[in-house]
Design a protein around this motif. Structure first.
Motif, PDB file in Angstrom:
ATOM      1  N   ILE A 243       0.058  -2.069   0.636  1.00  0.00           N
ATOM      2  CA  ILE A 243       0.122  -1.894  -0.817  1.00  0.00           C
ATOM      3  C   ILE A 243      -1.316  -1.952  -1.354  1.00  0.00           C
ATOM      4  O   ILE A 243      -2.014  -2.946  -1.151  1.00  0.00           O
ATOM      5  CB  ILE A 243       0.946  -3.027  -1.479  1.00  0.00           C
ATOM      6  CG1 ILE A 243       2.287  -3.229  -0.767  1.00  0.00           C
ATOM      7  CG2 ILE A 243       1.116  -2.751  -2.980  1.00  0.00           C
ATOM      8  CD1 ILE A 243       3.349  -2.248  -1.089  1.00  0.00           C
ATOM      9  N   PHE A 244      -1.753  -0.897  -2.013  1.00  0.00           N
ATOM     10  CA  PHE A 244      -3.140  -0.855  -2.504  1.00  0.00           C
ATOM     11  C   PHE A 244      -3.274  -1.666  -3.794  1.00  0.00           C
ATOM     12  O   PHE A 244      -2.368  -1.632  -4.636  1.00  0.00           O
ATOM     13  CB  PHE A 244      -3.556   0.597  -2.774  1.00  0.00           C
ATOM     14  CG  PHE A 244      -3.413   1.487  -1.563  1.00  0.00           C
ATOM     15  CD1 PHE A 244      -3.623   0.994  -0.288  1.00  0.00           C
ATOM     16  CD2 PHE A 244      -3.063   2.823  -1.716  1.00  0.00           C
ATOM     17  CE1 PHE A 244      -3.491   1.818   0.832  1.00  0.00           C
ATOM     18  CE2 PHE A 244      -2.927   3.652  -0.610  1.00  0.00           C
ATOM     19  CZ  PHE A 244      -3.141   3.151   0.662  1.00  0.00           C
ATOM     20  N   ASP A 245      -4.366  -2.372  -3.942  1.00  0.00           N
ATOM     21  CA  ASP A 245      -4.569  -3.109  -5.195  1.00  0.00           C
ATOM     22  C   ASP A 245      -4.881  -2.133  -6.338  1.00  0.00           C
ATOM     23  O   ASP A 245      -4.492  -2.364  -7.477  1.00  0.00           O
ATOM     24  CB  ASP A 245      -5.638  -4.205  -5.058  1.00  0.00           C
ATOM     25  CG  ASP A 245      -6.920  -3.690  -4.434  1.00  0.00           C
ATOM     26  OD1 ASP A 245      -6.931  -2.570  -3.895  1.00  0.00           O
ATOM     27  OD2 ASP A 245      -7.925  -4.412  -4.489  1.00  0.00           O
ATOM     28  N   GLN A 246      -5.585  -1.058  -6.023  1.00  0.00           N
ATOM     29  CA  GLN A 246      -5.784   0.037  -6.971  1.00  0.00           C
ATOM     30  C   GLN A 246      -5.206   1.294  -6.333  1.00  0.00           C
ATOM     31  O   GLN A 246      -5.526   1.569  -5.183  1.00  0.00           O
ATOM     32  CB  GLN A 246      -7.279   0.333  -7.182  1.00  0.00           C
ATOM     33  CG  GLN A 246      -8.139  -0.859  -7.446  1.00  0.00           C
ATOM     34  CD  GLN A 246      -8.276  -1.086  -8.923  1.00  0.00           C
ATOM     35  OE1 GLN A 246      -7.719  -0.337  -9.719  1.00  0.00           O
ATOM     36  NE2 GLN A 246      -8.995  -2.119  -9.292  1.00  0.00           N
ATOM     37  N   PRO A 247      -4.374   2.068  -7.067  1.00  0.00           N
ATOM     38  CA  PRO A 247      -3.881   3.314  -6.472  1.00  0.00           C
ATOM     39  C   PRO A 247      -5.044   4.227  -6.093  1.00  0.00           C
ATOM     40  O   PRO A 247      -6.062   4.268  -6.783  1.00  0.00           O
ATOM     41  CB  PRO A 247      -3.057   3.951  -7.595  1.00  0.00           C
ATOM     42  CG  PRO A 247      -2.748   2.856  -8.536  1.00  0.00           C
ATOM     43  CD  PRO A 247      -3.874   1.858  -8.431  1.00  0.00           C
TER      44      PRO A 247
ATOM     45  N   ASP B  43       4.467  -0.584   9.129  1.00  0.00           N
ATOM     46  CA  ASP B  43       4.239  -1.558   8.064  1.00  0.00           C
ATOM     47  C   ASP B  43       3.761  -0.788   6.838  1.00  0.00           C
ATOM     48  O   ASP B  43       3.355   0.364   6.943  1.00  0.00           O
ATOM     49  CB  ASP B  43       3.176  -2.585   8.470  1.00  0.00           C
ATOM     50  CG  ASP B  43       3.615  -3.404   9.667  1.00  0.00           C
ATOM     51  OD1 ASP B  43       4.705  -4.001   9.613  1.00  0.00           O
ATOM     52  OD2 ASP B  43       2.883  -3.423  10.670  1.00  0.00           O
ATOM     53  N   THR B  44       3.814  -1.430   5.697  1.00  0.00           N
ATOM     54  CA  THR B  44       3.364  -0.774   4.468  1.00  0.00           C
ATOM     55  C   THR B  44       2.163  -1.519   3.894  1.00  0.00           C
ATOM     56  O   THR B  44       2.191  -2.737   3.749  1.00  0.00           O
ATOM     57  CB  THR B  44       4.500  -0.752   3.426  1.00  0.00           C
ATOM     58  OG1 THR B  44       5.622  -0.068   3.996  1.00  0.00           O
ATOM     59  CG2 THR B  44       4.065  -0.020   2.165  1.00  0.00           C
TER      60      THR B  44
ATOM     61  N   GLU C  34       6.797  -4.979   7.419  1.00  0.00           N
ATOM     62  CA  GLU C  34       6.219  -5.898   6.443  1.00  0.00           C
ATOM     63  C   GLU C  34       5.433  -5.123   5.402  1.00  0.00           C
ATOM     64  O   GLU C  34       5.014  -3.986   5.642  1.00  0.00           O
ATOM     65  CB  GLU C  34       5.258  -6.871   7.141  1.00  0.00           C
ATOM     66  CG  GLU C  34       5.917  -8.029   7.815  1.00  0.00           C
ATOM     67  CD  GLU C  34       6.463  -9.058   6.829  1.00  0.00           C
ATOM     68  OE1 GLU C  34       5.976  -9.126   5.686  1.00  0.00           O
ATOM     69  OE2 GLU C  34       7.386  -9.790   7.214  1.00  0.00           O
ATOM     70  N   GLU C  35       5.216  -5.773   4.253  1.00  0.00           N
ATOM     71  CA  GLU C  35       4.306  -5.226   3.246  1.00  0.00           C
ATOM     72  C   GLU C  35       3.044  -6.094   3.228  1.00  0.00           C
ATOM     73  O   GLU C  35       3.135  -7.315   3.229  1.00  0.00           O
ATOM     74  CB  GLU C  35       4.959  -5.279   1.858  1.00  0.00           C
ATOM     75  CG  GLU C  35       6.088  -4.306   1.721  1.00  0.00           C
ATOM     76  CD  GLU C  35       6.590  -4.200   0.291  1.00  0.00           C
ATOM     77  OE1 GLU C  35       6.166  -5.016  -0.564  1.00  0.00           O
ATOM     78  OE2 GLU C  35       7.397  -3.304   0.036  1.00  0.00           O
TER      79      GLU C  35
ATOM     80  N   ALA D  54      -1.402   9.598  -7.981  1.00  0.00           N
ATOM     81  CA  ALA D  54      -1.799   8.232  -7.636  1.00  0.00           C
ATOM     82  C   ALA D  54      -0.975   7.754  -6.440  1.00  0.00           C
ATOM     83  O   ALA D  54       0.244   7.738  -6.497  1.00  0.00           O
ATOM     84  CB  ALA D  54      -1.582   7.321  -8.828  1.00  0.00           C
ATOM     85  N   ILE D  55      -1.645   7.379  -5.368  1.00  0.00           N
ATOM     86  CA  ILE D  55      -0.961   6.892  -4.173  1.00  0.00           C
ATOM     87  C   ILE D  55      -1.092   5.371  -4.161  1.00  0.00           C
ATOM     88  O   ILE D  55      -2.190   4.833  -4.088  1.00  0.00           O
ATOM     89  CB  ILE D  55      -1.576   7.498  -2.894  1.00  0.00           C
ATOM     90  CG1 ILE D  55      -1.524   9.036  -2.979  1.00  0.00           C
ATOM     91  CG2 ILE D  55      -0.851   6.995  -1.655  1.00  0.00           C
ATOM     92  CD1 ILE D  55      -2.257   9.745  -1.847  1.00  0.00           C
ATOM     93  N   GLY D  56       0.046   4.710  -4.257  1.00  0.00           N
ATOM     94  CA  GLY D  56       0.028   3.251  -4.420  1.00  0.00           C
ATOM     95  C   GLY D  56       0.186   2.476  -3.127  1.00  0.00           C
ATOM     96  O   GLY D  56      -0.081   1.278  -3.078  1.00  0.00           O
ATOM     97  N   SER D  57       0.627   3.183  -2.071  1.00  0.00           N
ATOM     98  CA  SER D  57       0.855   2.472  -0.812  1.00  0.00           C
ATOM     99  C   SER D  57       0.863   3.483   0.324  1.00  0.00           C
ATOM    100  O   SER D  57       0.917   4.692   0.088  1.00  0.00           O
ATOM    101  CB  SER D  57       2.194   1.728  -0.859  1.00  0.00           C
ATOM    102  OG  SER D  57       3.249   2.649  -0.945  1.00  0.00           O
TER     103      SER D  57
END
Ligand code: ZN
Length: 189
Positions: free
Chosen positions: A8-12, A5-6, A35-36, A21-24
């Motif tokens: 997704i970060f609210d803040q990178p 699953d992935t 799923e995300e 910057a790692i966003g997910s």
């Protein structure tokens, strides 16, 4: 298996090694259904209250760079933290009112998803009816007025069922764009 699953970060999260910057991040800690998930999403079963530690992968330096921790409260992803203590604090400070608000949002998401599915099914049905019933060959005044209300403009512009599907996709994308612009970022999905 290679399923995941992935998250997704609210803040990178800045990579501790290279600063990218790692966003997910991909995780195998949940159902692995591709799923995300974002904060506020239902990620696990309702009885689950736990901290899930995972390794954070950086696509810039191609390595796992640090541990990070997902706080799951009653099945909902409530926090993403670099320190385990911070994730534990998220669970300790979680309260029932917050859970109700998230429940409310999840219910809205569900209703929207249901509406989308219903419209896609209606449209497929209309495409079959339109082309199999020979409506594409009829003069506009001969077409029964009450049929195809929502999808008539797409059908009338389309010479083939395939063109109709493209028209439907284009409309759906335009609507998603418009609602993304109107909504606050928490409601994106
Ligand atoms: Zn890096």
């Amino acid at each position: 298996m290679g399923m995941f699953d992935t998250i997704i970060f609210d803040q990178p999260i800045p990579c501790p090694r290279c600063g990218a910057a790692i966003g997910s991040d991909q995780t195998k800690a949940f159902e692995r259904t591709l799923e995300e998930y974002r904060i506020g999403d239902c990620i696990a079963h309702a009885e689950e209250i736990r901290i899930v530690g995972d390794d954070l992968y950086c696509h810039a330096c191609h390595t796992y760079t640090t541990r990070y921790y997902l706080a799951v409260y009653r099945g909902i992803l409530v926090g993403i933290e670099l320190e385990r203590e911070a994730a534990e604090a998220q669970l300790r400070s979680f309260n029932f009112e917050k859970l109700l608000l998230w429940y409310h949002d999840l219910y809205q998401q569900r209703e929207r998803a249901r509406g989308q599915t219903h419209r896609a099914e209606m449209f497929m049905h209309n495409v079959c009816q339109w082309f199999e019933g020979g409506y594409d060959k009829m003069a506009p005044e001969d077409r029964r007025r009450l049929l195809f209300i929502w999808s008539r403009d797409i059908l009338e512009e389309s010479d083939t069922p395939l063109a109709a599907l493209h028209g439907f996709q284009a409309r759906r994308q335009a609507e998603a764009q418009a609602s993304n612009n109107a909504d606050d970022p928490m409601n994106l999905w």
